[in-house]
Design a protein around this motif. Structure first.
Motif, PDB file in Angstrom:
ATOM      1  N   ARG A 189      49.015  44.984  63.876  1.00 21.87           N
ATOM      2  CA  ARG A 189      50.394  45.122  62.848  1.00 21.87           C
ATOM      3  C   ARG A 189      50.057  44.483  61.634  1.00 21.87           C
ATOM      4  O   ARG A 189      49.880  43.504  61.556  1.00 21.87           O
ATOM      5  CB  ARG A 189      51.731  44.501  63.352  1.00 21.87           C
ATOM      6  N   ASP A 246      51.180  43.092  57.907  1.00 19.09           N
ATOM      7  CA  ASP A 246      52.319  42.240  57.222  1.00 19.09           C
ATOM      8  C   ASP A 246      52.033  43.012  55.916  1.00 19.09           C
ATOM      9  O   ASP A 246      51.446  43.148  54.925  1.00 19.09           O
ATOM     10  CB  ASP A 246      51.900  40.985  57.093  1.00 19.09           C
ATOM     11  N   GLU A 247      53.471  43.641  55.484  1.00 19.64           N
ATOM     12  CA  GLU A 247      53.602  44.404  54.389  1.00 19.64           C
ATOM     13  C   GLU A 247      53.530  43.420  52.887  1.00 19.64           C
ATOM     14  O   GLU A 247      52.903  43.804  52.290  1.00 19.64           O
ATOM     15  CB  GLU A 247      54.929  44.982  54.144  1.00 19.64           C
ATOM     16  N   THR A 263      51.487  40.772  52.809  1.00 19.85           N
ATOM     17  CA  THR A 263      50.062  40.256  52.310  1.00 19.85           C
ATOM     18  C   THR A 263      49.054  41.440  52.499  1.00 19.85           C
ATOM     19  O   THR A 263      47.977  40.997  52.057  1.00 19.85           O
ATOM     20  CB  THR A 263      49.853  39.152  53.502  1.00 19.85           C
ATOM     21  N   TRP A 277      47.714  41.788  55.534  1.00 23.82           N
ATOM     22  CA  TRP A 277      46.880  41.240  56.446  1.00 23.82           C
ATOM     23  C   TRP A 277      47.653  41.470  57.977  1.00 23.82           C
ATOM     24  O   TRP A 277      48.564  41.723  58.335  1.00 23.82           O
ATOM     25  CB  TRP A 277      46.714  39.709  56.420  1.00 23.82           C
ATOM     26  N   CYS A 278      46.351  41.906  58.687  1.00 18.85           N
ATOM     27  CA  CYS A 278      47.068  42.002  60.205  1.00 18.85           C
ATOM     28  C   CYS A 278      47.662  40.735  60.995  1.00 18.85           C
ATOM     29  O   CYS A 278      47.140  39.607  60.779  1.00 18.85           O
ATOM     30  CB  CYS A 278      45.769  42.572  61.106  1.00 18.85           C
ATOM     31  N   LEU A 279      49.053  40.996  61.636  1.00 15.47           N
ATOM     32  CA  LEU A 279      49.559  39.817  62.065  1.00 15.47           C
ATOM     33  C   LEU A 279      49.013  39.433  63.343  1.00 15.47           C
ATOM     34  O   LEU A 279      49.212  38.388  63.994  1.00 15.47           O
ATOM     35  CB  LEU A 279      50.972  40.246  62.504  1.00 15.47           C
ATOM     36  N   LEU A 288      50.574  33.081  57.030  1.00 14.44           N
ATOM     37  CA  LEU A 288      51.461  33.956  57.765  1.00 14.44           C
ATOM     38  C   LEU A 288      52.461  33.147  58.610  1.00 14.44           C
ATOM     39  O   LEU A 288      53.556  33.536  58.969  1.00 14.44           O
ATOM     40  CB  LEU A 288      50.723  34.908  58.840  1.00 14.44           C
ATOM     41  N   GLY A 290      55.071  34.425  61.371  1.00 15.89           N
ATOM     42  CA  GLY A 290      54.993  35.804  61.453  1.00 15.89           C
ATOM     43  C   GLY A 290      53.372  36.107  62.079  1.00 15.89           C
ATOM     44  O   GLY A 290      53.171  37.110  62.625  1.00 15.89           O
ATOM     45  N   PHE A 291      52.434  34.961  62.170  1.00 19.34           N
ATOM     46  CA  PHE A 291      51.137  35.348  62.847  1.00 19.34           C
ATOM     47  C   PHE A 291      51.285  35.369  64.247  1.00 19.34           C
ATOM     48  O   PHE A 291      52.095  34.603  64.986  1.00 19.34           O
ATOM     49  CB  PHE A 291      50.178  34.320  62.414  1.00 19.34           C
TER      50      PHE A 291
END
Length: 75
Positions: A22, A24-25, A27, A29-31, A65, A68-69
């Motif tokens: 998924r 993160d809009e 950054t 980066w993938c969560l 993150l 959210g990570f």
């Protein structure tokens, strides 16, 4: 001494992917693994040193993150 996991320092650097995909809009980066879409797309074609360079970026991204990570600490 490097802060990278021992398995990353070895030949045949593993992917940090953990199947939590998924983005993160804010950054980009993938969560799940904290890589960017371009890094994910290029991974298979990168040499080991380039993969280690990506791995070196991930701990700070995971911290950025925060909660959210969704992946796990891979140190």
């Amino acid at each position: 001494m490097s802060s990278l996991p021992q398995r990353v320092l070895a030949s045949g650097v593993p992917s940090p992917c953990n199947s939590i995909c998924r983005i993160d809009e804010a950054t980009g980066w993938c969560l799940g693994c904290a890589r960017s879409l371009p890094e994910i797309a290029a991974w298979a074609g990168l040499d080991d040193e380039s993969k280690r360079q990506v791995w070196a970026l991930l701990p700070e991204r995971r911290r950025a993150l925060g909660p959210g990570f969704l992946g796990r600490d891979q140190a």
